[in-house]
Scaffold this motif. Sequence first.
Motif, PDB file in Angstrom:
ATOM      1  N   HIS A 191       0.838  -1.208   0.000  1.00 17.16           N
ATOM      2  CA  HIS A 191       0.000   0.000   0.000  1.00 17.16           C
ATOM      3  C   HIS A 191       0.865   1.247   0.000  1.00 17.16           C
ATOM      4  O   HIS A 191       0.588   2.215  -0.699  1.00 17.16           O
ATOM      5  CB  HIS A 191      -0.920   0.004   1.222  1.00 17.16           C
ATOM      6  N   LEU A 192       1.905   1.201   0.794  1.00 12.74           N
ATOM      7  CA  LEU A 192       2.790   2.362   0.884  1.00 12.74           C
ATOM      8  C   LEU A 192       3.336   2.709  -0.498  1.00 12.74           C
ATOM      9  O   LEU A 192       3.435   3.874  -0.879  1.00 12.74           O
ATOM     10  CB  LEU A 192       3.937   2.037   1.850  1.00 12.74           C
ATOM     11  N   ARG A 193       3.688   1.692  -1.230  1.00 17.09           N
ATOM     12  CA  ARG A 193       4.250   1.888  -2.570  1.00 17.09           C
ATOM     13  C   ARG A 193       3.226   2.518  -3.516  1.00 17.09           C
ATOM     14  O   ARG A 193       3.563   3.329  -4.363  1.00 17.09           O
ATOM     15  CB  ARG A 193       4.671   0.527  -3.117  1.00 17.09           C
ATOM     16  N   ARG A 194       1.963   2.124  -3.345  1.00 17.53           N
ATOM     17  CA  ARG A 194       0.940   2.585  -4.292  1.00 17.53           C
ATOM     18  C   ARG A 194       0.396   3.963  -3.947  1.00 17.53           C
ATOM     19  O   ARG A 194      -0.163   4.646  -4.814  1.00 17.53           O
ATOM     20  CB  ARG A 194      -0.231   1.597  -4.307  1.00 17.53           C
ATOM     21  N   LEU A 195       0.484   4.360  -2.698  1.00 21.93           N
ATOM     22  CA  LEU A 195      -0.116   5.635  -2.307  1.00 21.93           C
ATOM     23  C   LEU A 195       0.659   6.817  -2.900  1.00 21.93           C
ATOM     24  O   LEU A 195       1.889   6.852  -2.811  1.00 21.93           O
ATOM     25  CB  LEU A 195      -0.138   5.771  -0.777  1.00 21.93           C
ATOM     26  N   PRO A 196      -0.036   7.767  -3.504  1.00 17.54           N
ATOM     27  CA  PRO A 196       0.650   8.901  -4.133  1.00 17.54           C
ATOM     28  C   PRO A 196       1.052   9.977  -3.116  1.00 17.54           C
ATOM     29  O   PRO A 196       0.600  11.110  -3.197  1.00 17.54           O
ATOM     30  CB  PRO A 196      -0.388   9.430  -5.126  1.00 17.54           C
ATOM     31  N   ILE A 197       1.889   9.592  -2.161  1.00 21.03           N
ATOM     32  CA  ILE A 197       2.287  10.541  -1.126  1.00 21.03           C
ATOM     33  C   ILE A 197       3.658  11.136  -1.442  1.00 21.03           C
ATOM     34  O   ILE A 197       4.385  10.620  -2.285  1.00 21.03           O
ATOM     35  CB  ILE A 197       2.312   9.886   0.270  1.00 21.03           C
ATOM     36  N   ASP A 198       3.978  12.223  -0.762  1.00 16.72           N
ATOM     37  CA  ASP A 198       5.226  12.941  -1.017  1.00 16.72           C
ATOM     38  C   ASP A 198       6.211  12.860   0.135  1.00 16.72           C
ATOM     39  O   ASP A 198       7.406  12.985  -0.058  1.00 16.72           O
ATOM     40  CB  ASP A 198       4.898  14.426  -1.277  1.00 16.72           C
ATOM     41  N   THR A 199       5.671  12.701   1.346  1.00 16.05           N
ATOM     42  CA  THR A 199       6.500  12.851   2.542  1.00 16.05           C
ATOM     43  C   THR A 199       6.130  11.830   3.614  1.00 16.05           C
ATOM     44  O   THR A 199       4.946  11.544   3.816  1.00 16.05           O
ATOM     45  CB  THR A 199       6.281  14.271   3.134  1.00 16.05           C
TER      46      THR A 199
END
Length: 284
Positions: A191-199
């Motif tokens: 999930h971490l890999r797929r989430l479009p997060i920046d920070t």
Amino acid sequence: HAKQQGRARWVMFDTAMQEKALRRLQLESALRQAQGRGELWLAYQPIVSPNDGLIRGFEALLRWEHPVYGEVGPAEFIPVAEEIGLIGAMGSWILEHACRQLRLWQQDSGLPLTMSVNLSAMQLSDDGLVDLVAQTLTDTGILAGTLKLELTESTVMADPEHALDIFRQLKALGVKLSLDDFGTGYSSLSHLRRLPIDTLKIDRSFVSQMDLLDDKRQIAEVIMMLAHTLGLDVVAEGAETAAEVGLLQGMGVDFVQGYYYYKPMRADAADAAWREQRARWESR
Ligand code: C2E
Ligand code: MG
Ligand code: MG
Ligand code: MG
């Protein structure tokens, strides 16, 4: 004897429960009035690049100063606000207020300072969130990329599919996303890999005393490597000492937010800190 003791314990337990319930009721009714009475305000804590010591952004942190109960911390009253249905109105006030402050600082300096705003679990599940953010960007005229929305790791991982859906819509507006209190929730790496997060924001529990406790330091290091592997920036929360900042810097941390540099401040004090820094920016 045992029976008597048992009863005494029960009475004490009961009293503690009653006190908790009473405090809770008092907070509920006080909180309903707080906004109208001007008891809520935003503190701003600088987020600093440790390499040059310059402020790159601020995090807006909600404060409640009650005339009788004194200062009540957000960790105590935000859950209450969620339960009594106040978080919607409060959340939009926070977002707008923080963005207006950011606009002032950006206008003054012409620098791309950022503003981080916390969102609660309930705001993430509110259908109106994306529209609210879009409207606030329009109303306040800040650059979308300078607004950073923070959600805790636990909130996001409670329903990662929903988070992914909302995050995609928020990213389409151009805002940035941060995973807060990282290391305290249970992230699935896929999930971490797929989430479009920046920070990623490394939780304070791993930063505090990391120079004294090997396991904390090692966990912080692993989080840092993970984040950088995924192309994310890292903010370390809660650094209070030069030793902690030195270690974080050695690990390649991007930003530090902690008492070592600044505590959360009222807008006027934050403004003074930012002005003092601008002189240093300009002479860079
Ligand atoms: P957070 O978003 O992780 O915010 C960082 C917390 O760490 C803040 O606590 C800040 O004052 C504290 N902190 C920063 N540096 C240091 C340090 O060096 N030492 C120590 N001991 N503490 C440090 P605060 O302001 O009490 O906020 C607690 C939490 O309440 C926040 O954690 C956030 O989850 C929530 N919160 C605060 N403001 C808001 C808001 O406007 N909306 C929502 N939804 N939640 C908020
Ligand atoms: Mg935060
Ligand atoms: Mg945090
Ligand atoms: Mg926290």
